[in-house]
Design an enzyme around this catalytic site. Sequence first.
Site, mmCIF file in Angstrom:
data_model
loop_
_atom_site.group_PDB
_atom_site.id
_atom_site.type_symbol
_atom_site.label_atom_id
_atom_site.label_comp_id
_atom_site.label_asym_id
_atom_site.label_seq_id
_atom_site.Cartn_x
_atom_site.Cartn_y
_atom_site.Cartn_z
ATOM 1 N N TRP A 100 0.924 -1.247 -0.055
ATOM 2 C CA TRP A 100 0.153 0.178 0.110
ATOM 3 C C TRP A 100 0.900 1.392 -0.034
ATOM 4 O O TRP A 100 0.501 2.322 -0.572
ATOM 5 C CB TRP A 100 -0.874 0.036 1.169
ATOM 6 C CG TRP A 100 -2.007 -1.133 1.027
ATOM 7 C CD1 TRP A 100 -1.867 -2.296 1.995
ATOM 8 C CD2 TRP A 100 -2.709 -1.603 -0.024
ATOM 9 N NE1 TRP A 100 -2.758 -3.364 1.628
ATOM 10 C CE2 TRP A 100 -3.263 -2.739 0.313
ATOM 11 C CE3 TRP A 100 -3.087 -1.076 -1.270
ATOM 12 C CZ2 TRP A 100 -4.377 -3.511 -0.522
ATOM 13 C CZ3 TRP A 100 -4.040 -1.688 -2.019
ATOM 14 C CH2 TRP A 100 -4.648 -2.815 -1.697
ATOM 15 N N ASP A 166 -1.873 6.858 6.062
ATOM 16 C CA ASP A 166 -2.892 6.236 5.649
ATOM 17 C C ASP A 166 -3.147 5.169 6.855
ATOM 18 O O ASP A 166 -2.378 4.321 7.300
ATOM 19 C CB ASP A 166 -2.194 5.243 4.549
ATOM 20 C CG ASP A 166 -3.256 4.190 3.912
ATOM 21 O OD1 ASP A 166 -4.088 4.022 4.802
ATOM 22 O OD2 ASP A 166 -2.854 3.378 3.066
ATOM 23 N N LYS A 190 -12.932 -1.411 6.922
ATOM 24 C CA LYS A 190 -12.427 -2.043 8.066
ATOM 25 C C LYS A 190 -13.149 -1.583 9.508
ATOM 26 O O LYS A 190 -13.998 -1.961 9.917
ATOM 27 C CB LYS A 190 -10.868 -2.102 8.231
ATOM 28 C CG LYS A 190 -10.454 -2.824 6.977
ATOM 29 C CD LYS A 190 -9.197 -2.110 6.582
ATOM 30 C CE LYS A 190 -8.207 -2.627 5.505
ATOM 31 N NZ LYS A 190 -8.749 -3.633 4.381
HETATM 32 N N1 PMP Z 1 -4.058 1.138 2.393
HETATM 33 C C1 PMP Z 1 -4.329 -0.028 3.184
HETATM 34 C C2 PMP Z 1 -3.412 0.035 4.332
HETATM 35 C C3 PMP Z 1 -5.028 -1.059 3.048
HETATM 36 O O1 PMP Z 1 -4.920 -2.118 3.778
HETATM 37 C C4 PMP Z 1 -5.712 -0.819 1.833
HETATM 38 C C5 PMP Z 1 -6.811 -1.933 1.527
HETATM 39 N N2 PMP Z 1 -6.952 -3.080 2.075
HETATM 40 C C6 PMP Z 1 -5.552 0.303 0.986
HETATM 41 C C7 PMP Z 1 -4.728 1.153 1.341
HETATM 42 C C8 PMP Z 1 -6.256 0.557 -0.379
HETATM 43 O O2 PMP Z 1 -7.814 0.434 0.285
HETATM 44 P P1 PMP Z 1 -9.146 0.745 -0.917
HETATM 45 O O3 PMP Z 1 -9.336 -0.635 -1.400
HETATM 46 O O4 PMP Z 1 -10.037 1.576 -0.322
HETATM 47 O O5 PMP Z 1 -8.479 1.787 -2.075
#
Ligand code: PMP
Length: 353
Positions: A100, A166, A190
């Site tokens: 991520w 994030d 989450k």
């Molecule tokens: N950042 C983190 C820490 C994540 O765990 C996730 C997805 N599980 C994301 C970003 C991406 O999120 P999204 O699918 O809402 O774009």
Amino acid sequence: MRKHNFCAGPCTLPQSVFKEAAAAVENYNNSGLSILEISHRSDAFVAIMEEARALALEMADLQNKDYEALFLHGGASMQFLMVAYNFLQKKAAYLDTGVWSSKAIKEGELFGEAIKVASSKDENYNYVPKNYSIPEVDYFHCTSNNTIYGTQLKEFPQIGIPMICDMSSDIFSKKIDYNQFDLIYAGAQKNIGTTGTALVLIKKELLKKIKPNVPSMLSYQTHIERKSMFNTPPVYAIYVALLNLRWLEKQGGISATESKNRKKAALIYKEIDRNPLFYGFAKKEDRSMMNATFFLKDESLSDKFNDLWQKAEINGLEGHRTIGGYRASMYNALSIESVELLVQTMQELEKNI
Ligand code: PMP
């Protein structure tokens, strides 16, 4: 029969939230209308949006402070882009702790220099880098919890530049000083609610640094001026977030949820360390309270173990496809009993080999 859902996200939510959300699809608040058919400009939805924004700030203890809350489209991934579009003038610093963070860095590179101040890629992201220095840049970006690897930042650098985090997979899971960040974002699926929106908590002071010519839909300024209603917001996802945040408040807020989360994490990690059949993936000092990642020492036992936890009505224990093994995601709504059941199945495997 309810399954014990250890899914990494979308994840389990409180039963009461599922019930209230389902009832609102049929008839919202006895209005004779479904939540899915009311105007986002109606008094009913404006009230939902305002309460959800206020509660999100309250949970982070940022009410009455100089922050704004937004519920935006595009998930956390859109925030990778929006952060850089709004604030990356020349150079930004990123801590690379996994997939991520890497995706956030990739978006940053579209707008200028995205410097990696440190990376744990050398050990497949099983730890959090420490003792790095951050140069003079437009902002520093980090990922507080690395959902895939099960690592979590326990401390954040104290710096004099804007700090962006994030927090998709550990927001509202424990008490931290949210005030140390200038912008926090999190996909909702989450600890906030269901998928379809991302929560952004932004310090108003930071708005002064927005670059010129940011397209309206991607500018934080636009969304703040229009109270998160620039275009039709994800009405249902925001309603589910409101129900979930109300539930969190009723449980005693973040401190109560933190003590439950600590108990769950202690239970699973104790078993991973005790049980001779398993080993943990993340370095001990960096272990996540939300996602516990572990492996079987002997892969040939995997059919037997998979059979055991599936028969116990456990769902979603498979590790992320990039690392394999197992991952127990233990967000706020997962009960201690579910973790106890998982521990029992690990012990059963030990007894039955
Ligand atoms: N950042 C983190 C820490 C994540 O765990 C996730 C997805 N599980 C994301 C970003 C991406 O999120 P999204 O699918 O809402 O774009």
